[in-house]
Design a protein around this motif. Sequence first.
Motif, PDB file in Angstrom:
ATOM      1  N   ASP A  54      70.427 -29.191  53.281  1.00  0.00           N
ATOM      2  CA  ASP A  54      71.195 -30.391  52.930  1.00  0.00           C
ATOM      3  C   ASP A  54      70.594 -31.171  51.763  1.00  0.00           C
ATOM      4  O   ASP A  54      71.305 -31.912  51.086  1.00  0.00           O
ATOM      5  CB  ASP A  54      71.323 -31.309  54.146  1.00  0.00           C
ATOM      6  N   GLU A  55      69.285 -31.029  51.527  1.00  0.00           N
ATOM      7  CA  GLU A  55      68.663 -31.731  50.401  1.00  0.00           C
ATOM      8  C   GLU A  55      69.352 -31.353  49.087  1.00  0.00           C
ATOM      9  O   GLU A  55      69.478 -32.189  48.194  1.00  0.00           O
ATOM     10  CB  GLU A  55      67.179 -31.385  50.305  1.00  0.00           C
ATOM     11  N   CYS A  56      69.824 -30.115  48.982  1.00  0.00           N
ATOM     12  CA  CYS A  56      70.478 -29.646  47.751  1.00  0.00           C
ATOM     13  C   CYS A  56      71.750 -30.433  47.447  1.00  0.00           C
ATOM     14  O   CYS A  56      72.091 -30.640  46.280  1.00  0.00           O
ATOM     15  CB  CYS A  56      70.822 -28.159  47.857  1.00  0.00           C
ATOM     16  N   ASP A  57      72.454 -30.866  48.474  1.00  0.00           N
ATOM     17  CA  ASP A  57      73.690 -31.635  48.292  1.00  0.00           C
ATOM     18  C   ASP A  57      73.429 -33.138  48.290  1.00  0.00           C
ATOM     19  O   ASP A  57      74.213 -33.907  47.736  1.00  0.00           O
ATOM     20  CB  ASP A  57      74.678 -31.306  49.416  1.00  0.00           C
ATOM     21  N   THR A  58      72.342 -33.565  48.895  1.00  0.00           N
ATOM     22  CA  THR A  58      72.059 -34.986  49.070  1.00  0.00           C
ATOM     23  C   THR A  58      71.492 -35.638  47.819  1.00  0.00           C
ATOM     24  O   THR A  58      71.878 -36.742  47.457  1.00  0.00           O
ATOM     25  CB  THR A  58      71.071 -35.186  50.236  1.00  0.00           C
ATOM     26  N   PHE A  59      70.572 -34.957  47.133  1.00  0.00           N
ATOM     27  CA  PHE A  59      69.853 -35.567  46.017  1.00  0.00           C
ATOM     28  C   PHE A  59      70.418 -35.122  44.679  1.00  0.00           C
ATOM     29  O   PHE A  59      70.661 -33.951  44.450  1.00  0.00           O
ATOM     30  CB  PHE A  59      68.367 -35.227  46.092  1.00  0.00           C
ATOM     31  N   GLU A  60      70.607 -36.097  43.779  1.00  0.00           N
ATOM     32  CA  GLU A  60      71.176 -35.871  42.452  1.00  0.00           C
ATOM     33  C   GLU A  60      70.289 -36.509  41.386  1.00  0.00           C
ATOM     34  O   GLU A  60      69.507 -37.412  41.690  1.00  0.00           O
ATOM     35  CB  GLU A  60      72.588 -36.472  42.371  1.00  0.00           C
ATOM     36  N   ASP A  63      68.443 -40.213  41.314  1.00  0.00           N
ATOM     37  CA  ASP A  63      68.038 -40.699  42.639  1.00  0.00           C
ATOM     38  C   ASP A  63      66.533 -40.903  42.706  1.00  0.00           C
ATOM     39  O   ASP A  63      65.760 -40.099  42.177  1.00  0.00           O
ATOM     40  CB  ASP A  63      68.431 -39.705  43.742  1.00  0.00           C
ATOM     41  N   ILE A  65      63.436 -40.804  45.197  1.00  0.00           N
ATOM     42  CA  ILE A  65      63.137 -40.126  46.452  1.00  0.00           C
ATOM     43  C   ILE A  65      61.729 -40.490  46.909  1.00  0.00           C
ATOM     44  O   ILE A  65      60.799 -40.500  46.092  1.00  0.00           O
ATOM     45  CB  ILE A  65      63.215 -38.577  46.290  1.00  0.00           C
ATOM     46  N   GLU A  90      63.569 -38.742  51.518  1.00  0.00           N
ATOM     47  CA  GLU A  90      64.550 -39.798  51.744  1.00  0.00           C
ATOM     48  C   GLU A  90      64.903 -40.482  50.426  1.00  0.00           C
ATOM     49  O   GLU A  90      64.017 -40.827  49.635  1.00  0.00           O
ATOM     50  CB  GLU A  90      63.935 -40.808  52.716  1.00  0.00           C
ATOM     51  N   LYS A  91      66.201 -40.676  50.177  1.00  0.00           N
ATOM     52  CA  LYS A  91      66.651 -41.417  48.999  1.00  0.00           C
ATOM     53  C   LYS A  91      66.381 -42.895  49.234  1.00  0.00           C
ATOM     54  O   LYS A  91      66.757 -43.442  50.270  1.00  0.00           O
ATOM     55  CB  LYS A  91      68.140 -41.181  48.752  1.00  0.00           C
TER      56      LYS A  91
END
Length: 137
Positions: A54-60, A63, A65, A90-91
């Motif tokens: 999920d980190e691949c979709d969560t962080f852009e 952001d 972190i 965590e963002k």
Amino acid sequence: MQSLRDIVPAALNNINTKFIVLDKGRIAMEGQQKMCLALVADETAAVHFQMWGDECDTFEPGDLIRLENCIFSYNRNNLLLRAGKRGKAEKVGEFTITYVETPNMSEIRWVPDPSNSKIYVPEAVISLFSRVFPPMN
């Protein structure tokens, strides 16, 4: 919180740090799991950050972190910062950090310290900039 410039390769999940995501590579499948690399930086250095699942979709890019109990180690001959199994990513914000792109800690060749083989020390700079993510203009 550790500065990225102060991290060294280790097999322990003991790094706590904060950084901004500068660039993110494409998502690839590694077995059943998503994986991608990102170029991240703080005010002292840059490093390659490996994201899983999920980190691949969560962080852009952009952001901020915070990593807790993360690891800086080799994975398939690439030196990467990653949360690992016991770490947490965590963002905590967006676009509000001063950063530098050099040195890139993933582009340094590390070797065991001659006086203590459990500690790694920098031997040579492979590249000032990331070979994975070209310098930003």
